[in-house]
Scaffold this motif. Structure first.
Motif, PDB file in Angstrom:
ATOM      1  N   LEU A 133      17.076 -60.656 106.860  1.00 45.61           N
ATOM      2  CA  LEU A 133      17.398 -60.079 106.756  1.00 45.61           C
ATOM      3  C   LEU A 133      18.785 -59.034 107.672  1.00 45.61           C
ATOM      4  CD1 LEU A 133      18.321 -57.363 103.745  1.00 45.61           C
ATOM      5  CD2 LEU A 133      16.338 -56.153 105.608  1.00 45.61           C
ATOM      6  N   LEU A 134      17.893 -58.961 108.409  1.00 43.37           N
ATOM      7  CA  LEU A 134      18.324 -58.579 109.871  1.00 43.37           C
ATOM      8  C   LEU A 134      19.646 -59.281 110.595  1.00 43.37           C
ATOM      9  CD1 LEU A 134      15.929 -56.543 111.673  1.00 43.37           C
ATOM     10  CD2 LEU A 134      17.611 -55.733 110.439  1.00 43.37           C
ATOM     11  N   ALA A 135      19.480 -60.810 110.145  1.00 39.55           N
ATOM     12  CA  ALA A 135      20.771 -61.891 110.947  1.00 39.55           C
ATOM     13  C   ALA A 135      21.776 -61.360 110.196  1.00 39.55           C
ATOM     14  CB  ALA A 135      19.611 -62.712 110.342  1.00 39.55           C
ATOM     15  N   THR A 136      21.297 -61.543 108.826  1.00 37.89           N
ATOM     16  CA  THR A 136      22.807 -61.461 108.417  1.00 37.89           C
ATOM     17  C   THR A 136      23.237 -60.258 108.379  1.00 37.89           C
ATOM     18  OG1 THR A 136      21.188 -62.353 106.666  1.00 37.89           O
ATOM     19  CG2 THR A 136      23.588 -61.852 105.709  1.00 37.89           C
ATOM     20  N   ALA A 137      23.123 -59.045 108.307  1.00 34.13           N
ATOM     21  CA  ALA A 137      23.747 -57.944 108.619  1.00 34.13           C
ATOM     22  C   ALA A 137      24.316 -58.159 110.440  1.00 34.13           C
ATOM     23  CB  ALA A 137      23.014 -56.527 108.455  1.00 34.13           C
ATOM     24  N   ALA A 138      23.805 -58.765 111.047  1.00 38.10           N
ATOM     25  CA  ALA A 138      24.151 -58.399 111.942  1.00 38.10           C
ATOM     26  C   ALA A 138      25.420 -59.734 112.278  1.00 38.10           C
ATOM     27  CB  ALA A 138      23.000 -59.225 113.232  1.00 38.10           C
ATOM     28  N   LEU A 139      25.634 -60.633 111.624  1.00 39.47           N
ATOM     29  CA  LEU A 139      26.720 -61.700 111.042  1.00 39.47           C
ATOM     30  C   LEU A 139      27.638 -60.687 110.016  1.00 39.47           C
ATOM     31  CD1 LEU A 139      24.833 -65.005 111.287  1.00 39.47           C
ATOM     32  CD2 LEU A 139      26.029 -64.026 113.283  1.00 39.47           C
ATOM     33  N   SER A 140      27.536 -60.172 109.628  1.00 37.76           N
ATOM     34  CA  SER A 140      28.087 -59.691 108.174  1.00 37.76           C
ATOM     35  C   SER A 140      29.635 -59.709 109.004  1.00 37.76           C
ATOM     36  CB  SER A 140      27.607 -58.136 107.395  1.00 37.76           C
ATOM     37  OG  SER A 140      28.324 -57.814 106.897  1.00 37.76           O
ATOM     38  N   PRO A 141      30.090 -58.897 110.567  1.00 36.95           N
ATOM     39  CA  PRO A 141      30.894 -58.429 110.799  1.00 36.95           C
ATOM     40  C   PRO A 141      32.478 -59.657 111.053  1.00 36.95           C
ATOM     41  CG  PRO A 141      29.580 -56.839 112.253  1.00 36.95           C
ATOM     42  CD  PRO A 141      29.068 -58.110 111.042  1.00 36.95           C
ATOM     43  N   VAL A 142      31.437 -60.840 111.285  1.00 32.05           N
ATOM     44  CA  VAL A 142      31.886 -62.435 111.130  1.00 32.05           C
ATOM     45  C   VAL A 142      31.957 -62.858 110.111  1.00 32.05           C
ATOM     46  CG1 VAL A 142      31.514 -64.203 112.772  1.00 32.05           C
ATOM     47  CG2 VAL A 142      30.956 -62.090 113.786  1.00 32.05           C
ATOM     48  N   PHE A 143      31.485 -63.308 109.092  1.00 26.64           N
ATOM     49  CA  PHE A 143      31.591 -63.718 107.862  1.00 26.64           C
ATOM     50  C   PHE A 143      31.945 -62.842 106.817  1.00 26.64           C
ATOM     51  CE2 PHE A 143      29.582 -66.699 110.814  1.00 26.64           C
ATOM     52  CZ  PHE A 143      30.427 -67.551 111.114  1.00 26.64           C
TER      53      PHE A 143
END
Length: 248
Positions: free
Chosen positions: A14-24
């Protein structure tokens, strides 16, 4: 430790997906898919154990995969061990419990998921199924009648959930590899808290040993199934809804 690993992988995904949200970019569907992939990915390193949740997930097929994983791990261990390393068989808690293996597996699965929608579906189905088996398993497995979600039911449920996520617009292909790597990493870090520890520095040498088992100070390590492990599991599961609300 299957249930604890799955719980840590759930929050890590969950945290990894949220962290990558600004990119993808990641909406609720992508966040759900990322958490599900993380939960299953956190059980993947134990493919090097013949009785693990991931090894037993698809019967003879995953048992064959496990045998191959153990053979590869042992071969790499014997080819890279130094004279200072303790003599071991090189299977469980060796190659597949290293950050290097996590990054390599993440890169391979992420590339496949990005290039082929069927590969993305396969990653979702397998990791969700393994994650369900892990999350429904007791931390101690000592209670009478305690059994994880049955293999056929987990397989069917994973297929339905994966289909709903894909049809709902989940497109974690570009970063599925990051989530898989994150799940595998938290597994290794979790094992580093236990008495056996893991070779976190491989292939680097620590005091001449390439397979040095590293972890927290020995006085802080605990046995698998002990109360600290259950505390970690409960804390991670309790944090998931709070993190979800904060993100969404």
């Amino acid at each position: 430790m299957a249930s604890s690993h799955a719980a840590t992988g759930l929050i890590a995904g969950l945290l990894a997906t949220a962290a990558l949200s600004p990119v993808f970019g990641a909406g609720p569907v992508e966040l759900a898919a990322g958490a599900a992939v993380g939960a299953g990915a956190a059980l993947l390193p134990d493919v090097d154990h013949p009785a693990s949740t991931v090894t037993r997930f698809q019967g003879p097929v995953t048992r064959l995969v496990s045998a191959g994983a153990r053979w590869i791990s042992a071969a790499v261990y014997h080819r890279t061990a130094t004279a200072a390393d303790t003599a071991r068989n090189g299977e469980h808690r060796h190659l597949w419990h290293t950050p290097a293996a996590a990054l390599a597996a993440g890169a391979a699965l992420g590339t496949a998921a990005s290039l082929n929608p069927w590969a993305l579906g396969a990653v979702l189905w397998f990791t969700i199924g393994v994650g369900l088996r892990g999350l429904t398993q007791s931390p101690t497995r000592r209670r009478r009648g305690d059994q994880p979600l049955s293999r056929p039911l987990a397989t069917l449920a994973a297929a339905v959930i994966a289909l709903l996520l894909v049809r709902g617009g989940a497109s974690p292909g570009p970063y599925a590899g990051v989530i898989v790597a994150a799940g595998m990493l938290v597994h290794s870090f979790g094992d580093a808290l236990t008495r056996s520890a893991v070779p976190l520095a491989w292939p680097l040498r620590i005091r001449g040993r390439r397979w040095a088992m590293l972890g927290t100070p020995r006085c802080l390590r605990f046995a698998t199934g002990a109360w600290p492990e259950r505390v970690v599991r409960v804390a991670c599961l309790a944090a998931v809804p709070a993190v979800w609300i904060a993100i969404v």
